[in-house]
Design an enzyme around this catalytic site. Sequence first.
Site, PDB file in Angstrom:
ATOM      1  N   PRO A 197      50.775 -10.117  90.040  1.00 64.20           N
ATOM      2  CG  PRO A 197      49.161 -11.548  90.970  1.00 64.20           C
ATOM      3  CD  PRO A 197      50.165 -11.459  89.859  1.00 64.20           C
TER       4      PRO A 197
ATOM      5  CB  ALA B  75      56.417  -9.040  89.011  1.00 65.89           C
ATOM      6  N   GLY B  76      55.161  -5.614  89.109  1.00 66.43           N
ATOM      7  CA  GLY B  76      54.610  -4.573  88.229  1.00 66.43           C
ATOM      8  C   GLY B  76      55.745  -3.782  87.620  1.00 66.43           C
TER       9      GLY B  76
ATOM     10  CB  ILE C  94      45.673  -9.275  81.420  1.00 66.78           C
ATOM     11  CG1 ILE C  94      46.826  -9.846  82.266  1.00 66.78           C
ATOM     12  CG2 ILE C  94      45.833  -9.629  79.940  1.00 66.78           C
ATOM     13  CD1 ILE C  94      48.202  -9.212  82.022  1.00 66.78           C
TER      14      ILE C  94
ATOM     15  NE  ARG D 148      28.559  28.965  85.084  1.00 68.92           N
ATOM     16  CZ  ARG D 148      27.459  28.729  85.795  1.00 68.92           C
ATOM     17  NH1 ARG D 148      26.346  28.329  85.182  1.00 68.92           N
ATOM     18  NH2 ARG D 148      27.461  28.882  87.099  1.00 68.92           N
TER      19      ARG D 148
ATOM     20  CG  HIS E 153      33.571  22.060  82.581  1.00 61.14           C
ATOM     21  ND1 HIS E 153      34.780  22.151  81.924  1.00 61.14           N
ATOM     22  CD2 HIS E 153      32.644  21.853  81.621  1.00 61.14           C
ATOM     23  CE1 HIS E 153      34.596  21.986  80.631  1.00 61.14           C
ATOM     24  NE2 HIS E 153      33.308  21.815  80.410  1.00 61.14           N
TER      25      HIS E 153
ATOM     26  CD  GLU F 132      51.482   0.001  76.897  1.00 63.44           C
ATOM     27  OE1 GLU F 132      52.488   0.317  76.251  1.00 63.44           O
ATOM     28  OE2 GLU F 132      50.462  -0.511  76.396  1.00 63.44           O
TER      29      GLU F 132
END
Length: 379
Positions: free
Chosen positions: A128, A130-131, A157, A268, A338, A363
């Site tokens: 929470p 430590a990213g 996770i 289209r 689109h 990552e």
Amino acid sequence: MFPQFTEDQIAIRDAARAFALAEIDPGAAARDASGEFPREILKKLGEMGFLGMTVPEALGGGGSDFLSYILALEQIAYTDASVAVTMSVNNSVACAPILAFGTQEQKEQYLRPLASGEALGGFMLTEPDAGSDAAALKTRATRTTGGWRLNGAKAWITNGGEGRYFVIMARSDPDKGKKGISAFILDADQPGVLMGRPEDKMGLRSSKTVMVTLEEAFVPEGALLGKLGDGLKVAFGGLDGGRIGIAAQALGIAQRAMDESVSYAKSRRSFGKAIGEHQMIQTYLAEMESHLQAARLLVYRAAAMKEAGKTCTLEAATAKLFTTESAVWICDRAVQIHGGYGYSHEYLVERLYRDVRVTTIYEGTSEIQRMVIARELLK
Ligand code: CAA
């Protein structure tokens, strides 16, 4: 032409594409809506050897090279990015670190079930608080009779609640800073490992992402992965390969957005002609294709370097940064092409736009990739 694929690599890519189009694509929109985890598909991917692609056949794996893995992953992501991330995490950050740092006993015990799909794997680094600053992790590993007790919390996770074996980083010596972090293989099938409810995510809705609480979770002595204090080396070494995998995932998503956009631009009509005949749409398509082609070369180059056993920290970070940022932009343009339909759940590009967004975050964020690239250049 670079890269020159071998017959085996082409066969694996084509087999992955055929399976993805026949068996993954048809149910992808429904799984996105329901959040259903694709267990049956993963079972088949395991049987095909796609969950432990670079694990030797003698250990129950696919026995393929790293570039084959990347080619297969790209094809799976073309149809369903949720399946792709599950496959990527199992291959890149569960199997690969065990293959690289594990003892023969660890390889026998963990790689067989992980590679066959009998058990899924994952990676527990992030917490929470430590990213990006992974070395700030607080989860403690304390010695006990016959092994270690883990206490703490792990966040975001992938495969949590579905997987069994997780490569986990924890602080085994609080006085040694970065050198006090060790890697272990955690068996999540025990009362001390508490899986939270699946996160309610913007995209990748049928992959599972949870918060994990560790309360006296036991890790036996034989499940220390690598040397005591080498946890960050195990983690960051694994992430080099992992980042090429996430780049391949983004590439597959972006190629799908490209194909959907070309098809829509042909069918289209506005102002009396197909929208693809308007110069502004042509400019978008041309720029999307240019980014895609450049990204593909970066991904394959990084994969080829890894396969050759060369250090590829710089190339992996470059491939991830450029490919994921390009893929987010390509999917954004696909929605724009689109028009209002691109904003609707009924059109595939809406899912691609949501699914691709996380690729610049997990990552290692794009900011971390820039940091890694600059450090490599300056060291
Ligand atoms: N390969 C092998 N070892 C490496 C390495 C690499 N690429 N990079 C660093 N190391 C080693 C270093 O050599 C060092 O060991 P020594 O001191 O013995 O030399 C040790 O690891 C620590 O390295 P640093 O001092 O460089 O570490 P740092 O604290 O400065 O952090 C960082 C560097 C690049 C910012 C790193 O923290 C990082 O990559 N952060 C991002 C974290 C991340 O990517 N998290 C992803 C979570 S997993 C996920 O998302 C999976 C999923 O579910 C999809």
